[in-house]
Each structure stands twice: as C-alpha cells, then as structure tokens.
Design a protein around this motif. Structure first.
Motif, PDB file in Angstrom:
ATOM      1  N   ASP A 152      39.070  37.925  50.162  1.00 37.05           N
ATOM      2  CA  ASP A 152      38.521  38.381  48.888  1.00 37.05           C
ATOM      3  C   ASP A 152      37.431  39.427  49.068  1.00 37.05           C
ATOM      4  N   GLY A 153      37.348  40.303  48.102  1.00 41.74           N
ATOM      5  CA  GLY A 153      36.315  41.332  48.065  1.00 41.74           C
ATOM      6  C   GLY A 153      36.561  42.256  46.893  1.00 41.74           C
ATOM      7  N   VAL A 154      35.522  42.907  46.436  1.00 41.62           N
ATOM      8  CA  VAL A 154      35.682  43.843  45.328  1.00 41.62           C
ATOM      9  C   VAL A 154      36.543  45.013  45.783  1.00 41.62           C
ATOM     10  N   ILE A 155      37.093  45.734  44.833  1.00 40.08           N
ATOM     11  CA  ILE A 155      38.081  46.768  45.124  1.00 40.08           C
ATOM     12  C   ILE A 155      37.554  47.785  46.135  1.00 40.08           C
ATOM     13  N   GLU A 156      36.288  48.179  45.983  1.00 37.87           N
ATOM     14  CA  GLU A 156      35.742  49.206  46.867  1.00 37.87           C
ATOM     15  C   GLU A 156      35.744  48.775  48.323  1.00 37.87           C
ATOM     16  N   SER A 157      35.768  47.464  48.592  1.00 43.32           N
ATOM     17  CA  SER A 157      35.705  46.976  49.967  1.00 43.32           C
ATOM     18  C   SER A 157      37.067  46.672  50.556  1.00 43.32           C
ATOM     19  N   LEU A 158      38.153  46.824  49.769  1.00 45.29           N
ATOM     20  CA  LEU A 158      39.478  46.462  50.251  1.00 45.29           C
ATOM     21  C   LEU A 158      40.091  47.609  51.027  1.00 45.29           C
ATOM     22  N   THR A 159      39.997  47.534  52.330  1.00 44.82           N
ATOM     23  CA  THR A 159      40.594  48.539  53.203  1.00 44.82           C
ATOM     24  C   THR A 159      42.097  48.274  53.327  1.00 44.82           C
ATOM     25  N   SER A 192      53.377  31.713  43.629  1.00 44.12           N
ATOM     26  CA  SER A 192      52.502  32.804  43.248  1.00 44.12           C
ATOM     27  C   SER A 192      51.182  32.190  42.788  1.00 44.12           C
ATOM     28  N   ALA A 193      50.368  32.953  42.094  1.00 38.97           N
ATOM     29  CA  ALA A 193      49.078  32.443  41.630  1.00 38.97           C
ATOM     30  C   ALA A 193      48.673  33.158  40.359  1.00 38.97           C
ATOM     31  N   GLY A 194      47.814  32.486  39.608  1.00 38.47           N
ATOM     32  CA  GLY A 194      47.350  33.059  38.349  1.00 38.47           C
ATOM     33  C   GLY A 194      46.537  34.321  38.522  1.00 38.47           C
ATOM     34  N   ALA A 195      46.157  34.668  39.761  1.00 35.16           N
ATOM     35  CA  ALA A 195      45.383  35.893  39.975  1.00 35.16           C
ATOM     36  C   ALA A 195      46.126  37.112  39.457  1.00 35.16           C
ATOM     37  N   ALA A 196      47.466  37.089  39.536  1.00 31.29           N
ATOM     38  CA  ALA A 196      48.249  38.225  39.055  1.00 31.29           C
ATOM     39  C   ALA A 196      48.481  38.153  37.551  1.00 31.29           C
ATOM     40  N   THR A 197      48.368  36.974  36.966  1.00 32.12           N
ATOM     41  CA  THR A 197      48.645  36.791  35.538  1.00 32.12           C
ATOM     42  C   THR A 197      47.386  36.928  34.700  1.00 32.12           C
ATOM     43  N   PHE A 198      46.320  36.250  35.137  1.00 28.99           N
ATOM     44  CA  PHE A 198      45.082  36.247  34.366  1.00 28.99           C
ATOM     45  C   PHE A 198      44.096  37.304  34.856  1.00 28.99           C
ATOM     46  N   GLY A 199      44.233  37.721  36.133  1.00 31.03           N
ATOM     47  CA  GLY A 199      43.222  38.555  36.755  1.00 31.03           C
ATOM     48  C   GLY A 199      42.175  37.660  37.409  1.00 31.03           C
ATOM     49  N   ALA A 200      41.653  38.112  38.559  1.00 31.59           N
ATOM     50  CA  ALA A 200      40.664  37.312  39.285  1.00 31.59           C
ATOM     51  C   ALA A 200      39.686  38.254  39.965  1.00 31.59           C
ATOM     52  N   PRO A 201      38.409  38.223  39.612  1.00 32.41           N
ATOM     53  CA  PRO A 201      37.422  39.108  40.253  1.00 32.41           C
ATOM     54  C   PRO A 201      37.411  38.905  41.763  1.00 32.41           C
ATOM     55  N   GLY A 202      37.419  40.003  42.489  1.00 26.49           N
ATOM     56  CA  GLY A 202      37.343  39.939  43.938  1.00 26.49           C
ATOM     57  C   GLY A 202      38.661  39.647  44.617  1.00 26.49           C
ATOM     58  N   GLY A 253      21.638  30.790  46.973  1.00 25.84           N
ATOM     59  CA  GLY A 253      23.001  30.449  47.366  1.00 25.84           C
ATOM     60  C   GLY A 253      24.058  31.426  46.927  1.00 25.84           C
ATOM     61  N   PHE A 254      23.675  32.649  46.544  1.00 21.90           N
ATOM     62  CA  PHE A 254      24.665  33.631  46.107  1.00 21.90           C
ATOM     63  C   PHE A 254      25.441  34.186  47.300  1.00 21.90           C
ATOM     64  N   ASP A 255      26.742  34.434  47.103  1.00 23.28           N
ATOM     65  CA  ASP A 255      27.545  35.193  48.046  1.00 23.28           C
ATOM     66  C   ASP A 255      28.181  36.345  47.283  1.00 23.28           C
ATOM     67  N   SER A 256      29.118  37.048  47.907  1.00 22.95           N
ATOM     68  CA  SER A 256      29.648  38.257  47.282  1.00 22.95           C
ATOM     69  C   SER A 256      30.375  37.967  45.971  1.00 22.95           C
ATOM     70  N   LEU A 257      31.165  36.893  45.920  1.00 22.79           N
ATOM     71  CA  LEU A 257      31.943  36.620  44.718  1.00 22.79           C
ATOM     72  C   LEU A 257      31.060  36.110  43.582  1.00 22.79           C
ATOM     73  N   THR A 258      30.084  35.255  43.911  1.00 21.01           N
ATOM     74  CA  THR A 258      29.185  34.810  42.845  1.00 21.01           C
ATOM     75  C   THR A 258      28.327  35.968  42.354  1.00 21.01           C
ATOM     76  N   SER A 259      28.028  36.914  43.242  1.00 25.14           N
ATOM     77  CA  SER A 259      27.280  38.097  42.811  1.00 25.14           C
ATOM     78  C   SER A 259      28.093  38.920  41.819  1.00 25.14           C
ATOM     79  N   VAL A 260      29.387  39.044  42.106  1.00 25.01           N
ATOM     80  CA  VAL A 260      30.255  39.790  41.191  1.00 25.01           C
ATOM     81  C   VAL A 260      30.377  39.061  39.856  1.00 25.01           C
ATOM     82  N   GLU A 261      30.443  37.716  39.909  1.00 20.68           N
ATOM     83  CA  GLU A 261      30.541  36.966  38.660  1.00 20.68           C
ATOM     84  C   GLU A 261      29.278  37.150  37.816  1.00 20.68           C
TER      85      GLU A 261
END
Length: 917
Positions: free
Chosen positions: A371-378, A414-424, A600-608
């Motif tokens: 997982d990671g935000v779009i800008e970090s997905l190599t 599959s997973a709901g990430a493609a149906t609902f959308g999932a940050p990161g 206790g924040f990490d990258s995904l909670t920061s995005v949320e």
C-alpha cells in the motif's frame, strides 16, 4: 432463436446445434466415445441432456469453450452445404450474402473467401463495422433495409451482377436480389417467410436456379463429412470462430429480446448450468494461495461439504509455508486428499501443475499488498501486487483453456478496493479490477467464472494480520463490517449458484455510510447511490476539495468568531478527526502538541486524516500534510492560514535590519562520504591526501555480488566490481529516533542517513536537538528517488509510502525533531554533478525560520539502480582501477550525505538545516 420467436414456418423444438460431453453411446457408434467433448446437431436440445444421431456429431477441438463450439455446427454446415453442394461455387464467382452479420451470414462470408469467391454483403448500417472487420470494403457493402443494394452492386460490378445469391430477406428485397442475377446463376433461399415457386422463378428470371433449402436436406453421412471438414478448418484458423453473445439459459428471455431487436452480431448462445439438484461427482479443486488464511478456509470448506475429493494447494512457499503441514494433516483427517505445491504466477509453473492434476475447479485466492499513495507507487511496487493477483489469474485462464479442462467453477477472489475505492491501494485496486474484467471476459466466452469483490474478513490473513482493532473499527466506520468465516463461506456457496460475473460479498453498513454523508464526507459513487445522493458530487473549485455541507458550516462558524475562539474551533476539529482515525473515544485523548508519530500515525492513517480534513474544510490538502505539520496544534494553524489567510501565531521577535552583504553563517556540519568518511574532518583528510575512496562491493546489503554479470561478456547485466560506498549504512538505530524496527526497514537509506547527519550537525553546533521542538526551524533537502523498497515483505506495505517517497525526506526530519518551520524537498532528478540549485530566502534574524540543511544518499540503495549500461557511464574509472585491470570496474554514481546547520546572521540563535549532495 427463430423457433422461439415464432418465425419458423413449421412446428419445431428449440435447440438444434449443441456442444457438450458424450454420456452414453449406442452399440454401433465408433467415432465418438463416452467422455468425448463434441459438437453437432440435435432436435430439442435446449437442456442438460439430448439424444441425437451420432453421425451429426464430431469431436470438439481442444481449447474451445462449449459456447464457442456451439456456434459452429449449423452456421458453417449451412454455409458449406449451400455454396459447395448446392451452388458448386468456383473461385472468382461473385456472391451476395444477405444478413451477413448474422450467424449463417458471417459463416458464409468466411467460407466464400476460403473458396476464392468475390463477396458482396448486406446488413443494417449499424453493423457495417462488423462487415469491414471481415475484410469487405465499402464497395462490397450495402444496406439490407431497402432495395438500394441492387443499384449499388450493379454499379460496382459494371452491370454484371452476381453469380450466386444467399438470401435471407423477403418481399421486394428478394425481387431485387433475383434481378441481380443478370446472366443467370444460383439463388439459394434459406429464409422461411417468403419461399417462391422454383418453376415460376425460372420463367420470370431465365437462367436462374432457385433452391430453397435447409441443412437437413443433406444425408447424415454428408453432414458428418461437412461437420468434420468445417471444424478442422476452424481449428486451424482458416475459418474464424463466429462472434457470439452468451446468456445463461435462466436468462433466455433477455437473449430472445436481444435477438428480436436484431442487435446481435454472429450467434447467440445459451449455456446450461449443471442441475443443482442432480448428483455430482466431486473432483479436484486447485486453490492458489492455498496455504494462506482464506485458502485454508476454502479447503476446509470443500472437505466439510464434499465438494471435492482432492485439493491442490499452491503458494509461493508451498510445503514450507507457515502452518502448511498442520493444514494438510487436518484436511487429510477430514477425508480430503491434499497436495501442497510451491508455485508462483509464472505460466510454465502453472502449466505443469494444471497438466499434472487436471482440476475440475479453480479458486484463485492469492494476493499481496504493497500500500501507498499514488505518487509513491513505482512500477516495481505495482508489479509486485499485480503479478500474484492479475498475472496468475490470466495464466490460469489461458492454460485451463489450452489444456481443454472442463471446469465446474472458476472463482476469483477480488476485493472491494476495486468496487468501492480504497485510499492507498491504487495498485491493489487495479489488480482486483482486472480480475473483475477477466470474469466478465470468461462468461462472454461461455466459460464458468465469478469474481468476488470481498469485503473485510474477520479472520486475519497474511494481508490483514497487521490490522489493529482500531484499523478494523475505522474500516467499519467507512461502511464495511468484517465477515466471519461462516458468513464468508456461506456467501461463497451462494455465489456458485449464480451466473453473475461480479458479486460483492460484504457486510455493508448503510447507516454508517449515511452518517458519513450527513457529515459531508466525500463518498464513492456506489455509496452515494446507496444513500440516495447525487450520482456525481458538485465540482470543486480550483485548489479546493468538494465543499460539502460540513465545510460550508465550518466556514460560517469561523466567520462569526475571532481570535482564541476561532483557534479553539480549528484545534477541536483537528483533534476530533485525529481521535476518530486512531479510534479514541474522545478528542480529549489527543494532546495538541504531541507529535502525530508519537500518537501512532503511519502512512495510511495519515492519508485518512488528510481525507477527513479535506472533506471537513473543503481544502485540497497534500498527502504529506501530516508530515509537514506534525501535531494537532501545528495542523490547526496551517488550516487557519489556508481558510482565512492568517499566518500561524508566532512569538514576537525584534526586527533585525540586515546589513548589505551580510553573510549566512554556517554554524556546524556533518557528512557521510565513501572512503569511510563520517565527519567533516575525515572529508578534509581524504581530499588533502588524495585517498582513493573506491572499494569492493559491500556484502552487508543483500546484493547478489557473486551473481553480477560482466559488462563485456555479452550478458544482460552490467558488471561493477568496485564503487564508492558509505560504510555503516546498515547500522541505523531506529529506536534512538523513536522509530520502530518494522517502520525502519521500508525507510529509504537516504532518510536514515539524513536523520543521523542532521542530528550530528546540531550536536556539533552545540545544540540539544530536543530543545528545538516547536521552534520555527526550517528544513530544506535536495534528494532523488532511489527505487528502494523492491522485494520487501508485503506485510511492511503500510510504511512504504512514508519510507520511500522523496517528498517525505524533509518532513521526516521536521517530524522527528518537532520543528514547525518550512519543510521543503527538491527532487534533483539526477545525481551530482549534473545539477546545481540555489535557494534564496529572506534575511533572518533571531527567532526567524529559514536555515538550510542539505542531504542526499551516499549510494544507490539498490544494486540495479546504479548498474548502468556502458554507453551511459557517468564516472570515469579511478586510477587504481586502471592500474589493476585493463577494463573499468566502477561505474556507480557515487553519492554522499551532508548537512549544514546555518543561520541568517552570525548569531546562531536563528535556525535552519540544509541537506544536499
């Protein structure tokens, strides 16, 4: 279909051309046997069983689906019988095919081109692209809706007209077609609504041989020959398989409606699923990711329900996977034969497994997260997720077809990430969307398939075992609850009774979604539909997020407040959302000046948190906003500035007039360079003595040093025997900086060295770094993407965004030290000495913000990143290398890390850190 629509002139049963498996044969049948996959013709075969003359059957080619095979018998037999047997067509003759986009029409065009005829065709104008796709140009195409084709084709043939007409029209269109046989010829009538008298046609059109026919006019022995010949030509690719639309027989009314509207191209096929009430012989089921949590649950379910007699479980680790031996023993005790194999997404490996086991069902549960935000997905991070998910699914699809496996089920997890959308989860969502599309593709080809876009499972899997109770609560607040194993497996059973390509087995909490909507939260389109909201949100203004009701209410409240009340409102807003993200019961649990990292924040909670605040304020906030403003109070100050144009309150500082030409003071510095340089004194000594800093490849970084290829040996790799490397690069102490070892592993070495050198620069300047917390100290970094992180375990995915994004580097220093001045990273894009950059900032007096601190990585963290082709070597070989070998050995781009503690005046009370190469 004509029979079902009442367009056939005599009584007949629905179902004439078929494809299936032979279940029984009579004593005289020799060319097919029980178990053979066959295609052919039968009367009234619209059901799971049919009886027919064996002479009307032929073997079905391997790799065809039953739906594809069912398009062949009548269409190609009719076209072949008409043109070869009845018309005795010869190469060079001109043929007119009416309704050429239909089943027999499409087959007739293919057969005619194979026989060497010049083909003219009619169809509705909307279907002309299909005729062009068959290779016909516009001079050979006309409309079947009116008689204009007569003049068009007479003109195109200079009045010679046609030699053969294959007719499916009626009335005046039939008359126009007869007139096109200007010199006589054969008129083949396969329509049933306007059959003419053969003798009368001969009188009205001298030289025309009128033949109304049906395929059954041919003797059974001749039909056997035609079936075998046309099937062989189709298997060889000489005759193309016909376009088709497939419906489950339970949706037959939809298919009949579609055909009645003349919307189809080629053939319409009805598939007949197995009778759920009939006894079924269980077979072998292949489960990818079979040693994982979900794979194990499915395997146990197959054993408990008797759906399989054998399970083949594949995973990357195979028998060596954690818990694999215990799972195998448990399944064996339950009466299920088990094979656990090491397998990956590559096609050769899957082919070997499928060929050896020949399963009757496939359940694809494998997958990984990164997982990671779009800008970090190599590309590498995207490939790491798509390969086990999408590549494996496609290889399973292709290989089972090529091996001719008759599958009962083909289930894609599959997973709901493609149906609902999932940050990161942009990469994971893409992989699951591919699975959803593949299921639709298979159903369109008449193959079994269903893609299940699962919600969250309560049982922790390899992908979700790192979710805390707070994480699960946050997901539930988003509208998706966790499924128990019993619920999930029950939904799996239900899905296997449906004929849908995509199903979403998930616990959807509509009340929670409506609560989000009431707060003005931005919802995915599907959620907006569930809540009765508009299909599309209002368009946002430039530089802002969707200004929903919550954002409008906030702005109205701020407009009515001043001073401390306004500040308190914004701080309460931030703390409330921080508490919600972290799962705290009350905002009072969030200390205003405590760093988010410590909370206790990490990258995904920061995005949320960013997403929540964007919705609440109507501002478009960057993904790094939590790093740039690392506490609730700092973030509230930032929001006030964005919303009201106010700057954050600062302690009053005396104005300092800068003298012309006043220098910027360098208070202290630190560095890391090749040659084991760990401080400025060591750098000076290295330069003064001319010491060679080139060294052999380090062996503490996980590189396959022995496996590097030689650049001049003709192999694909690039050889580097030596290079400039920083010693001790792997000796980072994460706990010293309040970072867990788990978070530290995905951190780019650039970030680790920057933390070390920035801390040292402060200490060398006589400052206690801890005393700078809350100060307006600025951090300025020059950096470049390194590619670090490829190959790391998927369970570290939650930290990859903050660990690898170059934009985070300056924020990491500010975040760790608690600095509240500017944090700026400039992506230099390439290593020194190819770039030069100058920052300008206002003159600084005591207490003001800017002072710089430069840093770049000591060496590329990945061997592949600095292995360059001989044509692009950026550095010449060292003298030592020239003396030791006849060809160069060191082509890495050397890099270093250095930090300056500087001041806007000779007085070191003004602060700023600058890091660059």
């Amino acid at each position: 279909m004509l029979i079902a629509l009442g367009m056939y002139p005599v009584d007949a049963l629905v179902g004439t051309e078929i494809a299936g498996v032979v279940t029984e044969t009579g004593p005289g049948v020799t060319h097919v046997a029980v178990g053979d996959r066959v295609l052919g013709m039968a009367a009234g075969a619209a059901g799971p069983l049919a009886a027919t003359d064996a002479r009307l059957l032929t073997r079905m080619p391997s790799g065809w689906s039953f739906a594809e095979a069912a398009t062949v018998p009548i269409a190609y037999s009719t076209a072949w019988y008409a043109l070869v047997d009845l018309a005795a067509a010869r190469p060079g003759q001109r043929l007119l095919v009416h309704a050429a986009a239909g089943g027999v029409g499409t087959a007739a065009v293919a057969v005619a081109r194979h026989l060497g005829l010049e083909v003219y065709a009619t169809a509705g104008p909307a279907k002309w692209p299909a005729l062009r796709a068959m290779g016909l140009d516009d001079d050979h195409i006309a409309s079947s809706r009116d008689a204009g084709f007569e003049a068009a084709f007479l003109d195109a043939t200079d009045g010679r007209g046609m030699d053969i007409v294959l007719n499916a029209l009626a009335g005046e269109l039939t008359d126009a077609s007869l007139r096109l046989l200007t010199g006589g010829g054969t008129f083949l009538e396969m329509g049933k609504t306007d059959v003419r008298d053969r003798e009368q046609v001969a009188r009205d059109h001298p030289g025309v041989d009128y033949r109304a026919f049906v395929t059954g006019d041919a003797a059974p022995e001749r039909l056997t020959e035609i079936l075998a010949q046309t099937t062989a030509l189709a298997e060889a690719g000489t005759l193309a398989l016909l376009p088709m639309r497939v419906w489950d027989v339970r949706r037959a009314p939809e298919a009949f409606r579609f055909m009645s509207q003349a919307r189809h191209i080629g053939k319409i096929v009805l598939t007949v699923p197995p009778d759920p009430a009939a006894a079924r012989t269980p077979g072998t089921v292949l489960i990818t990711g079979g040693t994982g949590t979900l794979g194990g649950l499915v395997a146990r379910h197959l054993a408990a329900t008797g759906r399989a007699t054998r399970a083949v479980l594949t995973s990357r680790s195979g028998p060596a996977a954690r818990g694999a031996a215990a799972l195998a023993a448990e399944l064996a005790t339950a009466g299920l034969a088990v094979s656990i194999l090491a397998g990956d997404a590559d096609r050769p490996g899957l082919t070997a497994v499928l060929a050896a086991t020949r399963p009757t069902g496939v359940i694809h549960t494998a997958g990984v997260l990164d997982d990671g935000v779009i800008e970090s997905l190599t590309p590498a991070r995207t490939d790491a997720v798509l390969r086990p998910k999408a590549d494996a699914a496609w290889n399973l699809h292709r290989t089972t077809r090529e091996l001719g496996l008759d599958l009962d089920v083909f289930v894609l997890f599959s997973a709901g990430a493609a149906t609902f959308g999932a940050p990161g989860q942009g990469n994971y969502a893409a992989g699951n969307a591919f699975l959803d599309a593949l299921a639709a593709h298979r159903l369109a080809a008449g193959l079994p398939a269903v893609s299940l876009a699962w919600g969250l499972w309560a049982d922790a899997s390899g992908m979700t075992e790192n979710l805390s109770a707070q994480d699960i609560d946050r997901i539930a607040q988003g509208g998706v609850g966790a499924l128990s194993a019993e619920q999930g497996l029950g939904l799996l059973d239900l899905a296997l009774t449906r004929d849908d390509a995509l199903l979403v087995p998930a616990r959807i909490d509509v009340a929670a979604i409506r609560a989000q909507a009431a707060r003005g939260a931005g919802l995915a389109p599907l959620w907006r539909a569930l809540t009765g909201g508009p299909a599309r949100p209002p368009l946002a203004g430039v530089g802002s997020a969707q200004a929903g009701p919550a954002a409008q209410t906030l702005r109205q409240q701020l407009a009515g407040l001043t001073g401390a009340d306004r500040d308190r409102l914004l701080l309460d807003l931030v703390r409330g959302h921080v508490a919600a993200v972290l799962g705290h019961a009350s905002p009072e649990a969030v200390e205003p000046r405590r760093a988010f990292r410590e909370l206790g924040f990490d990258s995904l909670t920061s995005v949320e948190l960013r997403n929540r605040l964007s919705t609440a304020t109507g501002l478009r906030l960057p993904a790094t906003v939590v790093f740039d403003h690392p506490s609730s109070s700092a973030l509230a100050d930032h929001l006030r500035g964005r919303l009201l144009g106010d700057s954050a309150p600062a302690a009053a500082a005396p104005a300092v007039a800068a003298a012309a030409g006043e220098p910027i003071a360098i208070v202290a510095m630190s560095c890391r360079f090749p040659g084991d340089v760990r401080d400025p004194e060591g750098l000076w000594e290295l330069l003064a003595t001319g010491t060679d800093a080139i060294s052999p490849l380090p062996r503490d970084r996980g590189w396959d040093v022995a496996g590097l290829a030689d650049p001049e040996s003709g192999s694909a790799g690039v050889s580097t025997g030596q290079g400039g490397f920083i010693g001790g690069a792997t000796c980072f102490d994460p706990e010293f900086f309040g970072i867990s070892p788990r978070e530290a592993l995905p951190m780019d070495p650039q970030q680790r060295l920057l933390l070390e050198t920035s801390w040292e620069a402060l200490e060398r300047g006589g400052f206690d770094p801890a005393t700078l917390r809350g100060s307006a100290t600025g951090v300025y970094v020059g950096a470049a993407f390194s590619g670090y992180g490829v190959g790391l375990p998927p369970e570290l995915a939650g930290h990859m965004m903050t660990g690898t994004a170059a934009s985070v580097m300056s924020g990491r220093i500010s975040y760790t030290l608690g600095l509240e001045g500017p944090a700026v990273t400039i992506d230099t894009a390439c290593p020194p000495p190819r770039w030069r950059c100058t920052w300008r900032w206002p003159r600084c007096g005591p207490g003001s913000a800017p002072w710089p601190w430069p840093a770049e990585p000591p060496s590329w963290p990945r061997r592949a990143a600095w292995s360059a082709s001989p044509s692009s070597r950026p550095w010449p070989p060292t003298d030592a290398a020239r003396r030791s070998r006849p060809r160069p050995t060191a082509w890495a781009w050397p890099r270093a890390s250095a930090c300056w503690w500087s001041s806007g005046s000779p007085t070191p009370s003004a602060t700023g850190i600058r890091c660059w190469p």
